[in-house]
Design a protein around this motif. Structure first.
Motif, PDB file in Angstrom:
ATOM      1  N   ARG A 104       0.870  -1.180   0.000  1.00  0.00           N
ATOM      2  CA  ARG A 104       0.000   0.000   0.000  1.00  0.00           C
ATOM      3  C   ARG A 104       0.907   1.230   0.000  1.00  0.00           C
ATOM      4  O   ARG A 104       1.392   1.650   1.040  1.00  0.00           O
ATOM      5  N   ILE A 105       1.144   1.804  -1.175  1.00  0.00           N
ATOM      6  CA  ILE A 105       2.147   2.865  -1.258  1.00  0.00           C
ATOM      7  C   ILE A 105       1.514   4.243  -1.468  1.00  0.00           C
ATOM      8  O   ILE A 105       0.412   4.369  -1.993  1.00  0.00           O
ATOM      9  N   HIS A 106       2.260   5.258  -1.052  1.00  0.00           N
ATOM     10  CA  HIS A 106       1.854   6.647  -1.242  1.00  0.00           C
ATOM     11  C   HIS A 106       1.868   6.998  -2.722  1.00  0.00           C
ATOM     12  O   HIS A 106       0.953   7.647  -3.222  1.00  0.00           O
ATOM     13  N   GLY A 107       2.921   6.591  -3.410  1.00  0.00           N
ATOM     14  CA  GLY A 107       2.976   6.725  -4.850  1.00  0.00           C
ATOM     15  C   GLY A 107       3.597   8.007  -5.381  1.00  0.00           C
ATOM     16  O   GLY A 107       3.904   8.087  -6.571  1.00  0.00           O
ATOM     17  N   ASP A 108       3.777   9.009  -4.518  1.00  0.00           N
ATOM     18  CA  ASP A 108       4.426  10.258  -4.933  1.00  0.00           C
ATOM     19  C   ASP A 108       5.196  10.815  -3.740  1.00  0.00           C
ATOM     20  O   ASP A 108       5.090  11.987  -3.390  1.00  0.00           O
ATOM     21  N   LEU A 109       6.000   9.948  -3.131  1.00  0.00           N
ATOM     22  CA  LEU A 109       6.554  10.255  -1.811  1.00  0.00           C
ATOM     23  C   LEU A 109       7.903  10.955  -1.905  1.00  0.00           C
ATOM     24  O   LEU A 109       8.922  10.441  -1.452  1.00  0.00           O
ATOM     25  N   TRP A 110       7.903  12.153  -2.483  1.00  0.00           N
ATOM     26  CA  TRP A 110       9.081  12.995  -2.312  1.00  0.00           C
ATOM     27  C   TRP A 110       8.920  13.751  -0.991  1.00  0.00           C
ATOM     28  O   TRP A 110       7.833  13.760  -0.395  1.00  0.00           O
ATOM     29  N   SER A 111      10.004  14.341  -0.508  1.00  0.00           N
ATOM     30  CA  SER A 111       9.973  14.888   0.849  1.00  0.00           C
ATOM     31  C   SER A 111       8.947  16.006   1.003  1.00  0.00           C
ATOM     32  O   SER A 111       8.457  16.249   2.115  1.00  0.00           O
ATOM     33  N   GLY A 112       8.597  16.702  -0.093  1.00  0.00           N
ATOM     34  CA  GLY A 112       7.586  17.751   0.002  1.00  0.00           C
ATOM     35  C   GLY A 112       6.202  17.239   0.292  1.00  0.00           C
ATOM     36  O   GLY A 112       5.310  18.021   0.650  1.00  0.00           O
ATOM     37  N   ASN A 113       5.986  15.935   0.165  1.00  0.00           N
ATOM     38  CA  ASN A 113       4.693  15.348   0.482  1.00  0.00           C
ATOM     39  C   ASN A 113       4.682  14.677   1.854  1.00  0.00           C
ATOM     40  O   ASN A 113       3.814  13.866   2.161  1.00  0.00           O
ATOM     41  N   ILE A 114       5.685  15.026   2.654  1.00  0.00           N
ATOM     42  CA  ILE A 114       5.682  14.693   4.079  1.00  0.00           C
ATOM     43  C   ILE A 114       5.619  16.015   4.838  1.00  0.00           C
ATOM     44  O   ILE A 114       6.496  16.869   4.674  1.00  0.00           O
ATOM     45  N   ALA A 115       4.599  16.206   5.635  1.00  0.00           N
ATOM     46  CA  ALA A 115       4.501  17.383   6.504  1.00  0.00           C
ATOM     47  C   ALA A 115       5.078  17.001   7.858  1.00  0.00           C
ATOM     48  O   ALA A 115       4.533  16.129   8.549  1.00  0.00           O
ATOM     49  N   TRP A 116       6.184  17.621   8.207  1.00  0.00           N
ATOM     50  CA  TRP A 116       6.805  17.370   9.517  1.00  0.00           C
ATOM     51  C   TRP A 116       6.158  18.311  10.530  1.00  0.00           C
ATOM     52  O   TRP A 116       6.297  19.526  10.435  1.00  0.00           O
TER      53      TRP A 116
END
Length: 260
Positions: A164-176
Motif C-alpha cells: 500500500r504505497i503513497h505513490g508520490d513520496l518525495w519529501s515535500g509530500n511529508i509534513a513534519w
C-alpha cells in the motif's frame, strides 16, 4: 461546549479534471486505514473543485521523528493491496500524478507482476509522452525499451507482495509537524514498497538514514534492494522530464543505461 473544530486548509482548482479531488480523498482514506501506519492528513470535506483538509502546523524533524516515520511507513506498506496497479479502495479507474496545474494520467490496472506493471503502466506510457515532446532520440528510447523488456520478463521481480504505497513520496509530500510526520498529496495505489523509498532518496529526505533504520525495524528488505533504487527512480525522473525538462531527461537516460 462543543468540540473544537480543526482549522481548515482548502485546496481548490476550477481547472482540475473531473474526480481529481475525490481521487486524492480516496487515497488519503486508504493510507489512513493501514493499522499502525504513517499519519495522514485528515480530510474534512471534498467536492468537485476542492478538498478541505485539517490545517497542519510544522516543525523541523529530528532523527527520532524520522526513525518513527520510517517504522510507520513500513506498516503502511505492510497493509498491502489487492494487486500491483490496484487503485485505492473507493476509487475506480485511473488516477492522476503531478501538480494540479499540470496533471498527468496515472494508469491503474491490476497486475500480478510488478515488473509488467512497472513496464506497461509506468515506464512505457511516460516514455511515449516524453518522446512525443521531443525529449528523446530514437536510440535513447531503445535504452528504455530494453529496460521495459527485462521488467516485463520478470527479471527484477523479487517475490514481494503488493504494498500500500503513497505513490508520490518525495519529501515535500511529508509534513513534519510537532507530533510527527504526516502524509499529504498521495497518488496512492498498489505498488512495490521500494518505490516510495526510492522516491524519498531521489529528491532528498531529512535524516534519510534514520528513516531507513526505522523502516528496517518493521520490515526487512533483501540485500539487493539498494541495487534497484535507481530502477524505481526511472518513472519519477521521466515524469519530471515531461513536466519540467531541464536536466531530467539526461538523468533518466543515465539511470536507464544501468539496467538495459
Amino acid at each position: 461546549m462543543g468540540e473544537e473544530q480543526p482549522a481548515v486548509f482548502r485546496k481548490g482548482s476550477r481547472s482540475a479534471p473531473a474526480g481529481y479531488f475525490r481521487w486524492e480523498a480516496a487515497g488519503l482514506a486508504w493510507l489512513a486505514d493501514a493499522p499502525g501506519g504513517a499519519a495522514v492528513v485528515e480530510v474534512l470535506a471534498v467536492g468537485d473543485q476542492h478538498i478541505d483538509l485539517a490545517k497542519l502546523s510544522f516543525a523541523n524533524p529530528d532523527p527520532a521523528t524520522a526513525e518513527a516515520f520510517g517504522a510507520a511507513l513500513a506498516r503502511t506498506h505492510d497493509a498491502g493491496a489487492p494487486a500491483f496497479g490496484s487503485p485505492p479502495e473507493g476509487w475506480v479507474g485511473d488516477g492522476f500524478l503531478g501538480p494540479a496545474t499540470q496533471l498527468l494520467p496515472l494508469r491503474l490496472s491490476p497486475d500480478e507482476s510488478w515488473g509488467s506493471f512497472y513496464a506497461e503502466q509506468r515506464l512505457l506510457p511516460m516514455l511515449a509522452t516524453a518522446s512525443d515532446r521531443g525529449l528523446f532520440h530514437r536510440h535513447d528510447r531503445v535504452v528504455f525499451e530494453r529496460v521495459a523488456r527485462r521488467l516485463h520478463d520478470g527479471e527484477f521481480d523479487d517475490g514481494s507482495a503488493p504494498a500500500r504505497i503513497h505513490g508520490d513520496l518525495w519529501s515535500g509530500n511529508i509534513a513534519w509537524t510537532p507530533s510527527g510526520a504526516v502524509l499529504i498529496d498521495p497518488a496512492a495505489h498498489g505498488g512495490h514498497r521500494e518505490t516510495d523509498l526510492a522516491m524519498l532518496a531521489l529528491f532528498g529526505c531529512p535524516h534519510w538514514d534514520f528513516v531507513v533504520g526505522g523502516y528496517l525495524t518493521q520490515h526487512r528488505l533483501d540485500a539487493q534492494w539498494h541495487e534497484r533504487v535507481a530502477l524505481h527512480q526511472l518513472h519519477p525522473l521521466l515524469v519530471h522530464a515531461v513536466l519540467f525538462g531541464a536536466d531530467y531527461p539526461h538523468r533518466a537516460l543515465e539511470l536507464a543505461r544501468r539496467y538495459r
